[in-house]
Design a protein around this motif. Structure first.
Motif, PDB file in Angstrom:
ATOM      1  N   GLU A 280       0.810  -1.214   0.000  1.00 34.73           N
ATOM      2  CA  GLU A 280       0.000   0.000   0.000  1.00 34.73           C
ATOM      3  C   GLU A 280       0.844   1.265   0.000  1.00 34.73           C
ATOM      4  N   GLU A 281       2.032   1.146   0.529  1.00 34.93           N
ATOM      5  CA  GLU A 281       2.865   2.343   0.613  1.00 34.93           C
ATOM      6  C   GLU A 281       4.041   2.253  -0.349  1.00 34.93           C
ATOM      7  N   TRP A 282       3.821   1.496  -1.409  1.00 34.34           N
ATOM      8  CA  TRP A 282       4.909   1.203  -2.340  1.00 34.34           C
ATOM      9  C   TRP A 282       5.584   2.480  -2.855  1.00 34.34           C
ATOM     10  N   PHE A 283       4.745   3.461  -3.181  1.00 29.34           N
ATOM     11  CA  PHE A 283       5.295   4.686  -3.785  1.00 29.34           C
ATOM     12  C   PHE A 283       5.403   5.836  -2.783  1.00 29.34           C
ATOM     13  N   LYS A 284       5.376   5.488  -1.488  1.00 29.14           N
ATOM     14  CA  LYS A 284       5.369   6.550  -0.472  1.00 29.14           C
ATOM     15  C   LYS A 284       6.598   7.459  -0.622  1.00 29.14           C
ATOM     16  N   CYS A 285       7.778   6.843  -0.740  1.00 26.49           N
ATOM     17  CA  CYS A 285       9.010   7.625  -0.853  1.00 26.49           C
ATOM     18  C   CYS A 285       9.015   8.460  -2.132  1.00 26.49           C
ATOM     19  N   HIS A 286       8.558   7.838  -3.231  1.00 22.84           N
ATOM     20  CA  HIS A 286       8.546   8.545  -4.518  1.00 22.84           C
ATOM     21  C   HIS A 286       7.679   9.794  -4.421  1.00 22.84           C
ATOM     22  N   LEU A 287       6.483   9.584  -3.821  1.00 25.72           N
ATOM     23  CA  LEU A 287       5.544  10.714  -3.758  1.00 25.72           C
ATOM     24  C   LEU A 287       6.042  11.776  -2.786  1.00 25.72           C
ATOM     25  N   SER A 288       6.664  11.331  -1.684  1.00 28.62           N
ATOM     26  CA  SER A 288       7.207  12.314  -0.740  1.00 28.62           C
ATOM     27  C   SER A 288       8.243  13.187  -1.439  1.00 28.62           C
ATOM     28  N   TYR A 289       9.029  12.530  -2.268  1.00 27.22           N
ATOM     29  CA  TYR A 289      10.054  13.296  -2.980  1.00 27.22           C
ATOM     30  C   TYR A 289       9.402  14.273  -3.966  1.00 27.22           C
ATOM     31  N   LEU A 290       8.355  13.795  -4.637  1.00 26.52           N
ATOM     32  CA  LEU A 290       7.663  14.684  -5.581  1.00 26.52           C
ATOM     33  C   LEU A 290       7.049  15.880  -4.844  1.00 26.52           C
ATOM     34  N   HIS A 291       6.594  15.641  -3.618  1.00 25.56           N
ATOM     35  CA  HIS A 291       6.072  16.761  -2.819  1.00 25.56           C
ATOM     36  C   HIS A 291       7.166  17.785  -2.558  1.00 25.56           C
ATOM     37  N   ILE A 292       8.378  17.272  -2.272  1.00 26.09           N
ATOM     38  CA  ILE A 292       9.493  18.208  -2.031  1.00 26.09           C
ATOM     39  C   ILE A 292       9.776  19.012  -3.302  1.00 26.09           C
ATOM     40  N   LEU A 293       9.732  18.316  -4.430  1.00 27.82           N
ATOM     41  CA  LEU A 293       9.950  19.021  -5.707  1.00 27.82           C
ATOM     42  C   LEU A 293       8.889  20.105  -5.897  1.00 27.82           C
ATOM     43  N   ALA A 294       7.645  19.758  -5.544  1.00 25.93           N
ATOM     44  CA  ALA A 294       6.566  20.748  -5.680  1.00 25.93           C
ATOM     45  C   ALA A 294       6.814  21.926  -4.736  1.00 25.93           C
ATOM     46  N   ASP A 295       7.289  21.612  -3.520  1.00 26.80           N
ATOM     47  CA  ASP A 295       7.590  22.699  -2.562  1.00 26.80           C
ATOM     48  C   ASP A 295       8.677  23.623  -3.099  1.00 26.80           C
ATOM     49  N   HIS A 296       9.587  23.034  -3.876  1.00 32.25           N
ATOM     50  CA  HIS A 296      10.663  23.846  -4.453  1.00 32.25           C
ATOM     51  C   HIS A 296      10.275  24.406  -5.825  1.00 32.25           C
ATOM     52  N   SER A 297       8.984  24.306  -6.133  1.00 22.89           N
ATOM     53  CA  SER A 297       8.459  24.784  -7.432  1.00 22.89           C
ATOM     54  C   SER A 297       9.145  24.124  -8.620  1.00 22.89           C
ATOM     55  N   LYS A 298       9.539  22.872  -8.447  1.00 24.55           N
ATOM     56  CA  LYS A 298      10.170  22.171  -9.557  1.00 24.55           C
ATOM     57  C   LYS A 298       9.148  21.418 -10.404  1.00 24.55           C
ATOM     58  N   ILE A 299       7.987  21.097  -9.815  1.00 26.01           N
ATOM     59  CA  ILE A 299       6.885  20.569 -10.645  1.00 26.01           C
ATOM     60  C   ILE A 299       5.582  21.248 -10.223  1.00 26.01           C
ATOM     61  N   ASP A 300       4.622  21.233 -11.166  1.00 26.05           N
ATOM     62  CA  ASP A 300       3.332  21.862 -10.856  1.00 26.05           C
ATOM     63  C   ASP A 300       2.582  21.012  -9.846  1.00 26.05           C
ATOM     64  N   LYS A 301       1.805  21.720  -9.044  1.00 24.95           N
ATOM     65  CA  LYS A 301       0.970  21.024  -8.059  1.00 24.95           C
ATOM     66  C   LYS A 301      -0.027  20.114  -8.796  1.00 24.95           C
ATOM     67  N   GLU A 302      -0.501  20.609  -9.935  1.00 24.39           N
ATOM     68  CA  GLU A 302      -1.503  19.852 -10.694  1.00 24.39           C
ATOM     69  C   GLU A 302      -0.924  18.512 -11.174  1.00 24.39           C
ATOM     70  N   LYS A 303       0.325  18.582 -11.592  1.00 24.16           N
ATOM     71  CA  LYS A 303       0.966  17.349 -12.070  1.00 24.16           C
ATOM     72  C   LYS A 303       1.131  16.361 -10.917  1.00 24.16           C
ATOM     73  N   LEU A 304       1.510  16.907  -9.771  1.00 25.21           N
ATOM     74  CA  LEU A 304       1.661  16.051  -8.589  1.00 25.21           C
ATOM     75  C   LEU A 304       0.331  15.369  -8.263  1.00 25.21           C
TER      76      LEU A 304
END
Lengths: 450, 653
Positions: free
Chosen positions: B576-600
């Motif tokens: 169930e938490e297979w992608f937990k780390c991946h998504l957490s990292y994507l959240h950090i990218l979003a916090d740094h404005s490296k990806i759009d929130k919509e894409k996340l």
């Protein structure tokens, strides 16, 4: 201050600071005792007591009452005149091992935590002062040695191989103090990808190699320390066959480009040149395979070879090579801090090189290698000054404070022992060259550690 | 190491692979074999002093190293006989195999232009020699020892016999090595054969070449059949290993690109097969085809017979098809020649040629009936040339965009269109290049003409119409919508008639390109929901994110690539938490404005559709609940260098 304490140790842990109180573990020779072994024990431990198991019952007896067939459980109350059987010497330890004695109750004097810390601190202060002095001396030597490596490669490119100059610097750098100073300087000074790189790699390799040998219970294949340093200096000698403009380029070449192909041929070129020069196999192997990984299918592994053919020394060199390449700051790339690099290498362990090799490297370099600039939980920052001898405490080294919580330089640099100051911890690492610029080495050398 | 071997080692160092293998071979060789090999090289080179045409060159060389170099240059067969010459066990046997591979790779570099050998070969055959005299000279027992072709034949027989003695192996790496040895030898000797055949001064020399090569080419065919086709591990299986290039199945050195290089050496052998040729291979193939077109019927028949005998029907069909396209007079002559023979092999070739010839006659007749041309041209190539010359004469070249300008312009325009399609459209990645290529093709014609005729505009409209039809067939546009788009494009295209500058035309083309994109987007919106979602998911997977760290020049990877990384805290990650780390990292990218929130949000919504790839080991990029750039960088480095393959267990959807 010291106190006496008793504890149980195995035969291999006996050392000269211990006095044996009782013999506890025995081989099959004594369980049950044979006529010969019983007679030997009675003769040599005359006046002592024994605890035995006989007919399913346990009991204490004067040693003269020991019989063949008894299971020997303990020899104790050894008379004072039998000091040669209680005062541990290397000879006694070897003799006891050969005779089948396995564990012992010993007594030893130990320092209290406070005094151990004080002693460790005093030792570190002495070694830091020595390191600082050596750094001041080594700094210009490194520059000259870098020039010598450049000359060596340029001359070889022109068809003339003359190692005299390089060997002269090998002589100057190969004492342990200088190589240690150069190792500590890696994160404090700017580097390049070939010339200073060779000098730094040689220094780190020499510093790490001996300690790793001890840890891994191996013998050195080198005849003397000079040969170790030479091997490090020459590991990239094959780059002399790569055009200088490619070698000195700061551009990142495409993986399939002609330039990259040439660069990736340098280990093969190097091995050939060094074997023609008549250097020993292990030095040739180091030049040949220092880019080889445990998984030969990796694109970053070249030339192709089975990992079994890669010598232990070459494997260490491969680790050191990556370590220096990442930590050594270059004008055109972000450098990594030593602790970051150690963690990076840890991630690659088990794929690019064996886990055990990394474990030894980690034990020797520490999680926070010497001279790493770290941030403490108080907000202050300082340089790491030692690698803890207790390998379970690698994240708690001694740190000489350099900046206060506001980032101001401190004039008095306290040495904080994180094994004592348990409420403190390292919370991050900083790039010394980002913080202090080109003066990072000077700042380190000018620390007044107390 | 003996001086002869040192010289050989130096001469083999013409490519990194050959150099590496030669080095290993001489390390493993051992003293005894070293001596024997050096003796053999010495003896053979000295024996070449008997060969009339080359003895001066051999004598003229300063030392044995130079003599060896001259010998290899003039008698290339020598180098191939050496690895077969000795029997060895253990390390020396390995050394011989390594030497063999080094020899083959070096030969592919050294003998690409074997002109010296060809010159000496032809020079050694007297111009006025009679067949009987030639036969006498070539006699293996009592022939002329000073006659170079005889020596070449003797050495080729040695190579052939070496193949027939090659032991079978069950080990994967050895099988791959043997396969390489077979492939490379075939390529190299066929190329020698081909070049000699095409340049031979007379049919008698052609027959001589055939005689010299026949045994070796037959032995290679026999080897292929017995050794690979009928063995436990087929050549298909070996090719599959090579093609797959998987970490656990590939050879540490003889990798896919090495085989690809070999296959492109004499590309005619592979022509008509499944594997695509490289750009260089295509060029070499073109040279071979041109040489074939210059051949007379008798020589062409001989070549086809040899190919049929030693390589199967694939290359023959390819050659015949090429002749059909551009040299039909030669093909017809060939048909005529084959019809008058009773030779079974030639009859078989006739059957293949006749099938093609039938089509050819049909087409030719159609052309004549249509009255499009007043006379029958010799070939389609010639027809095209005449037409091109005529068109060129009618053109006002001063206002033309040259080829480079067109390429630059199209590149720029397509980049824009591609970006737009990727960002806004729901087009799948497979379709983008296809449609863009079609459109670029049509547009380049428009841009290259200073003034367009109405018929040319009609042609352009027709080509865009074809793209539209494809769009309609892949998704659902209503007839009204299709008509609307079609009319709009036709109207815009008419403006091309009056457009005077390139810029004006570019503007119009750009607008038409946009219209096509809109049609594509409109069409895909009408897809069934499941298909549309799948298209969106595919697009999301392929979209880029700034992946590793937050630096300006951090490398970027796709969403799918990031989601395939073994990130986690446990050996076997929780389903169930297979992608937990991946998504957490994507959240950090979003916090740094490296990806759009919509894409996340989009990624999170479809996270369960990403394959859960199982690895032996997972990496925690959040040790102590804090993101560690160095760990992710190392995982990226492993991925970039194929290191994750070793850790991979399986893949489950």
């Amino acid at each position: 201050m010291t106190v006496k304490r008793t504890r149980t140790v195995m035969i291999d842990d006996l050392d000269a600071s211990m006095t044996i109180q009782a013999y506890l573990g025995f081989s099959k020779l004594y369980t049950p005792a044979t006529p010969k072994s019983a007679q030997w024990v009675m003769h040599n431990f005359k006046g002592s007591k024994v605890m035995v198991e006989r007919g399913g019952k346990r009991g204490a007896l004067p040693i003269e009452k020991l019989r063949p067939g008894d299971n020997l459980l303990r020899i104790y109350e050894i008379p004072a005149d039998k000091a040669k059987l209680t005062q541990v010497t290397p000879r006694l330890a070897a003799e006891l091992k050969a005779r089948g004695f396995k564990s012992f109750l010993i007594e030893e004097e130990v320092q209290t935590l406070h005094s151990a810390a004080a002693e460790r601190k005093a030792e570190t202060i002495v070694s830091v002062k020595k390191l600082q002095e050596k750094m001041v001396e080594a700094s210009p030597v490194r520059e000259e040695a870098k020039g010598a490596v450049e000359d060596l490669l340029d001359n070889a490119r022109a068809g003339k191989v003359d190692t005299k100059q390089v060997i002269a610097y090998v002589d100057r750098i190969c004492d342990a103090g200088t190589s240690e100073a150069l190792t500590a300087m890696v994160s404090l000074k700017q580097s390049d990808q070939t010339y200073a790189h060779c000098v730094d790699v040689a220094s780190i390799f020499q510093t790490a190699y001996f300690d790793m040998l001890k840890l891994d219970g191996r013998q050195s294949v080198f005849r003397d320390p000079k040969e170790i340093m030479l091997a490090g200096f020459m590991h990239d000698f094959g780059k002399s066959k790569v055009p200088k403009d490619i070698l000195d380029s700061t551009k990142r070449f495409d993986r399939d480009s002609k330039e990259m192909n040439l660069l990736q041929s340098h280990p093969v070129f190097g091995a050939e040149l060094l074997s023609h020069m008549g250097l020993p196999d292990h030095i040739v192997n180091m030049a040949h395979y220092h880019h080889c990984k445990m998984d030969p299918g990796m694109k970053s592994s070249y030339p192709p070879v089975e990992y079994e053919k890669v010598y232990y020394e070459t494997r260490i060199l491969a680790l050191v090579d990556v370590y220096q390449a990442l930590v050594g700051k270059r004008s055109y790339k972000k450098s990594w801090t030593p602790p970051e690099t150690i963690r990076y290498l840890g991630t690659l362990a088990g794929v690019e090189y064996p886990d055990e090799l990394y474990a030894s490297f980690l034990a020797v370099m520490g999680k926070y290698p010497k001279s790493s600039l770290v941030k403490l939980s108080t907000g202050a920052a300082g340089f790491v000054m030692n690698v803890p001898t207790d390998k379970t405490q690698l994240d708690r080294p001694q740190v000489a404070l350099a900046l206060d919580a506001d980032g101001e330089r401190m004039t008095h640099n306290d040495l904080v022992d994180l094994q004592v100051e348990l409420d403190l911890e390292i919370v991050g690492e900083l790039d010394a060259q980002d913080v202090f610029g080109q003066h990072a080495v000077d700042v380190f050398c000018e620390l007044h550690v107390a | 190491m003996r001086v002869e071997n040192q010289a050989l080692k130096r001469l083999l160092a013409v490519s990194p692979l050959a150099e590496a293998y030669a080095k290993e071979a001489f390390i493993n060789m051992g003293e005894q074999l070293d001596e024997k090999l050096a003796d053999y090289l010495h003896k053979t080179v000295v024996s070449y002093s008997k060969l009339t045409t080359i003895k001066d060159r051999i004598f003229g060389a300063r030392d044995i190293g130079d003599k060896l170099e001259v010998a290899l240059d003039l008698m290339p067969t020598l180098i191939f006989t050496a690895p077969f010459r000795f029997k060895a066990e253990g390390r020396p046997a390995v050394a011989l195999r390594q030497l063999h591979i080094a020899v083959l790779d070096a030969a592919m570099n050294r003998y690409r232009e074997s002109t010296n050998f060809q010159t000496e070969f032809f020079k050694s055959i007297p111009f006025s020699i009679k067949q009987a005299e030639l036969d006498q000279k070539m006699d293996l027992d009592k022939g002329d020892e000073t006659f170079l072709p005889r020596q070449v034949m003797l050495e080729m027989i040695q190579v052939a016999q070496g193949f027939l003695r090659l032991p079978k192996s069950g080990k994967r790496n050895e099988l791959i090595e043997q396969y390489y040895i077979y492939q490379a030898t075939t390529q190299i000797f066929f190329q020698f054969y081909f070049e000699l055949i095409t340049k031979a001064p007379s049919d008698m020399v052609v027959a001589l070449i055939e005689k010299i090569f026949a045994y070796l080419l037959a032995a290679l065919r026999r080897f292929e059949i017995l050794h690979f086709m009928q063995s436990d591990v087929s050549s298909d299986q070996i090719e599959f290993w090579i093609e797959k290039d998987a970490a656990n199945a590939r050879h540490p050195m003889l990798r896919k690109h090495i085989f690809s290089y070999a296959a492109n050496y004499s590309p005619l052998l592979r022509a008509g097969g499944q594997q695509a040729l490289s750009a260089n291979g295509q060029r070499l193939l073109q040279i071979q085809i041109e040489a074939i077109k210059q051949m007379g019927v008798a020589r062409l028949t001989l070549l086809l017979k040899s190919l049929r005998r030693y390589r199967g029907k694939g290359p023959i069909k390819f050659i015949l098809a090429q002749l059909q396209r551009s040299q039909m007079d030669l093909l017809e002559s060939l048909l005529e020649h084959l019809q008058n023979t009773e030779d079974a092999e030639e009859q078989d070739i006739l059957r293949m040629a006749a099938a093609l010839g039938k089509n050819l006659r049909g087409k030719s007749a159609q052309k004549q009936n249509s009255g499009a041309t007043g006379k029958v041209l010799a070939s389609a190539e010639a027809q095209r040339l005449v037409s091109a010359k005529r068109n060129l004469a009618n053109m006002d070249t001063s206002k033309m965009l040259n080829q480079h300008k067109i390429a630059d312009y199209l590149k720029e325009q397509l980049k824009k269109v591609y970006e737009r399609a990727r960002k806004e459209g729901a087009m799948t990645k497979d379709k983008i290049p296809k449609y863009l290529a079609s459109f670029a093709d049509s547009s380049s014609t428009v841009l290259s003409k200073p003034r367009m005729a109405p018929s040319e505009v009609e042609e352009f409209v027709a080509s865009t119409d074809q793209i539209l039809e494809e769009i309609v067939s892949s998704a659902g546009l209503t007839e009204a919508e299709l008509q609307d788009t079609r009319e709009s494009i036709t109207t815009q295209s008419k403006a091309l008639l009056t457009a005077e500058t390139v810029e004006e035309k570019a503007e119009i083309l750009n607008s038409i390109g946009d219209k096509l994109m809109d049609a594509q987007n409109q069409a895909e919106e009408k897809l069934p929901e499941a298909e549309r979602q799948q298209v969106k998911f595919e697009k999301l997977k392929d979209s880029k994110i700034i992946s590793i760290g937050f630096e300006e020049f951090s490398p970027s990877i796709t969403v799918a690539e990031l989601m395939s990384f073994p990130l986690g805290t446990k050996e076997a990650a929780n389903e169930e938490e297979w992608f937990k780390c991946h998504l957490s990292y994507l959240h950090i990218l979003a916090d740094h404005s490296k990806i759009d929130k919509e894409k996340l949000d989009n990624i999170e919504a479809v996270k369960d559709r990403f394959p859960k790839i199982r690895y032996k080991k997972y990496f925690d990029i959040f040790p102590n609940n804090k993101f560690d750039d160095s760990v992710l960088s190392a995982v990226y480095s492993l991925w970039e260098n194929n290191g994750l393959e070793r850790l991979r267990l399986d893949q489950s959807a």
